[in-house]
Design a protein around this motif. Structure first.
Motif, mmCIF file in Angstrom:
data_model
loop_
_atom_site.group_PDB
_atom_site.id
_atom_site.type_symbol
_atom_site.label_atom_id
_atom_site.label_comp_id
_atom_site.label_asym_id
_atom_site.label_seq_id
_atom_site.Cartn_x
_atom_site.Cartn_y
_atom_site.Cartn_z
ATOM 1 N N ALA A 88 15.362 1.143 -7.133
ATOM 2 C CA ALA A 88 15.056 2.396 -6.441
ATOM 3 C C ALA A 88 14.968 2.159 -4.935
ATOM 4 O O ALA A 88 15.309 3.037 -4.146
ATOM 5 C CB ALA A 88 13.751 2.995 -6.971
ATOM 6 N N GLN A 89 14.559 0.969 -4.542
ATOM 7 C CA GLN A 89 14.444 0.608 -3.131
ATOM 8 C C GLN A 89 15.797 0.669 -2.415
ATOM 9 O O GLN A 89 15.847 0.808 -1.200
ATOM 10 C CB GLN A 89 13.847 -0.798 -3.039
ATOM 11 C CG GLN A 89 13.122 -1.082 -1.769
ATOM 12 C CD GLN A 89 11.991 -0.087 -1.490
ATOM 13 O OE1 GLN A 89 11.342 0.434 -2.379
ATOM 14 N NE2 GLN A 89 11.782 0.191 -0.232
ATOM 15 N N ASP A 90 16.894 0.571 -3.173
ATOM 16 C CA ASP A 90 18.231 0.608 -2.581
ATOM 17 C C ASP A 90 18.797 2.023 -2.459
ATOM 18 O O ASP A 90 19.859 2.220 -1.872
ATOM 19 C CB ASP A 90 19.190 -0.264 -3.407
ATOM 20 C CG ASP A 90 18.836 -1.730 -3.328
ATOM 21 O OD1 ASP A 90 18.286 -2.154 -2.296
ATOM 22 O OD2 ASP A 90 19.095 -2.461 -4.300
ATOM 23 N N VAL A 91 18.102 3.002 -3.020
ATOM 24 C CA VAL A 91 18.571 4.385 -2.942
ATOM 25 C C VAL A 91 18.318 4.907 -1.525
ATOM 26 O O VAL A 91 17.209 4.808 -1.001
ATOM 27 C CB VAL A 91 17.867 5.284 -3.982
ATOM 28 C CG1 VAL A 91 18.234 6.745 -3.773
ATOM 29 C CG2 VAL A 91 18.235 4.832 -5.393
ATOM 30 N N LEU A 92 19.365 5.434 -0.922
ATOM 31 C CA LEU A 92 19.266 5.998 0.428
ATOM 32 C C LEU A 92 19.030 7.504 0.389
ATOM 33 O O LEU A 92 18.289 8.048 1.205
ATOM 34 C CB LEU A 92 20.536 5.708 1.219
ATOM 35 C CG LEU A 92 20.885 4.240 1.437
ATOM 36 C CD1 LEU A 92 22.257 4.114 2.076
ATOM 37 C CD2 LEU A 92 19.825 3.561 2.278
ATOM 38 N N ALA A 93 19.690 8.166 -0.559
ATOM 39 C CA ALA A 93 19.607 9.627 -0.628
ATOM 40 C C ALA A 93 20.198 10.115 -1.946
ATOM 41 O O ALA A 93 20.874 9.360 -2.656
ATOM 42 C CB ALA A 93 20.364 10.255 0.538
ATOM 43 N N VAL A 94 19.940 11.381 -2.232
ATOM 44 C CA VAL A 94 20.560 12.044 -3.377
ATOM 45 C C VAL A 94 21.101 13.388 -2.911
ATOM 46 O O VAL A 94 20.630 13.945 -1.916
ATOM 47 C CB VAL A 94 19.578 12.256 -4.553
ATOM 48 C CG1 VAL A 94 19.031 10.932 -5.063
ATOM 49 C CG2 VAL A 94 18.447 13.185 -4.173
ATOM 50 N N ALA A 95 22.079 13.881 -3.634
ATOM 51 C CA ALA A 95 22.635 15.200 -3.325
ATOM 52 C C ALA A 95 22.847 15.958 -4.626
ATOM 53 O O ALA A 95 23.355 15.402 -5.603
ATOM 54 C CB ALA A 95 23.958 15.050 -2.571
ATOM 55 N N PHE A 96 22.427 17.210 -4.634
ATOM 56 C CA PHE A 96 22.652 18.106 -5.769
ATOM 57 C C PHE A 96 23.689 19.124 -5.314
ATOM 58 O O PHE A 96 23.344 20.213 -4.864
ATOM 59 C CB PHE A 96 21.347 18.813 -6.170
ATOM 60 C CG PHE A 96 20.324 17.902 -6.771
ATOM 61 C CD1 PHE A 96 20.320 17.625 -8.130
ATOM 62 C CD2 PHE A 96 19.343 17.324 -5.985
ATOM 63 C CE1 PHE A 96 19.369 16.781 -8.691
ATOM 64 C CE2 PHE A 96 18.383 16.488 -6.526
ATOM 65 C CZ PHE A 96 18.400 16.217 -7.882
ATOM 66 N N ASP A 97 24.962 18.741 -5.386
ATOM 67 C CA ASP A 97 26.018 19.620 -4.882
ATOM 68 C C ASP A 97 26.413 20.693 -5.886
ATOM 69 O O ASP A 97 26.672 21.829 -5.519
ATOM 70 C CB ASP A 97 27.242 18.804 -4.475
ATOM 71 C CG ASP A 97 26.938 17.888 -3.291
ATOM 72 O OD1 ASP A 97 26.046 18.229 -2.484
ATOM 73 O OD2 ASP A 97 27.571 16.836 -3.184
ATOM 74 N N ASP A 98 26.492 20.318 -7.135
ATOM 75 C CA ASP A 98 26.870 21.250 -8.192
ATOM 76 C C ASP A 98 25.715 21.352 -9.181
ATOM 77 O O ASP A 98 24.991 20.379 -9.378
ATOM 78 C CB ASP A 98 28.111 20.744 -8.947
ATOM 79 C CG ASP A 98 29.322 20.600 -8.042
ATOM 80 O OD1 ASP A 98 29.465 21.408 -7.113
ATOM 81 O OD2 ASP A 98 30.117 19.665 -8.267
#
Length: 164
Positions: free
Chosen positions: A140-150
């Motif tokens: 989880a420490q490597d996650v930069l961001a998330v996107a909910f596009d659809d």
């Protein structure tokens, strides 16, 4: 009234052994199931999980925009319990082993430091998302961001290399 301690001690040992076996059975079942096959991962997570590798320069606009929207995405992550698709984009040149994210992304993460930290905690607390990244050996420490596009789909941007 006679007190005998020897039979009582045997009962205690028997109960302790039974408790130990009962406690270790769920772990044995998890180990037996494994997360090696994509079909097993999809069945456990309940969503199709895909992974792609990209260079940060090619995804910089999307990643920057997703980092800017981290605050609003935290509540969506918190509420997410079912998705049709989980896309994991590995930004291989941004991995710690490669020196970390380029300055533009590193500065964005720094600007939104508290929100990114909270997002990572929410991902760890979300069984679906945690198992999705864990199945690809991404911390989880490597996650930069998330996107909910659809609707029904999440894109997780991670500064990581694929697991071997």
């Amino acid at each position: 009234m006679t007190i005998t301690t020897l039979p009582d001690a045997r009962w205690l040992h028997a109960i302790a052994a039974a408790a130990f076996l009962a406690a270790s059975l769920p772990q044995a079942a998890l180990n037996a199931q494994g997360l090696e096959s994509p079909e097993t991962v999809d069945r456990i997570i309940g969503s199709q999980v895909s992974e792609e590798q990209a260079r940060t320069t090619a995804e910089i606009g999307k990643v920057s925009s997703a980092i800017d929207r981290t605050r609003e995405n935290i509540s969506t992550v918190r509420k997410t319990s079912k998705l049709d698709k989980v896309d994991i984009v590995l930004l291989t040149d941004a991995a710690r082993s490669e020196g970390g994210p380029p300055p533009v992304i590193e500065n964005k993460v720094r600007q939104h430091r508290d929100d990114v930290a909270e997002l990572r905690k929410e991902i760890e607390a979300n069984a679906l998302l945690f198992n999705a990244i864990d199945s690809r050996r991404i911390a989880a420490q490597d996650v930069l961001a998330v996107a909910f596009d659809d609707p029904g789909k999440i894109v997780i941007y991670a500064a990581a290399k694929p697991s071997d």
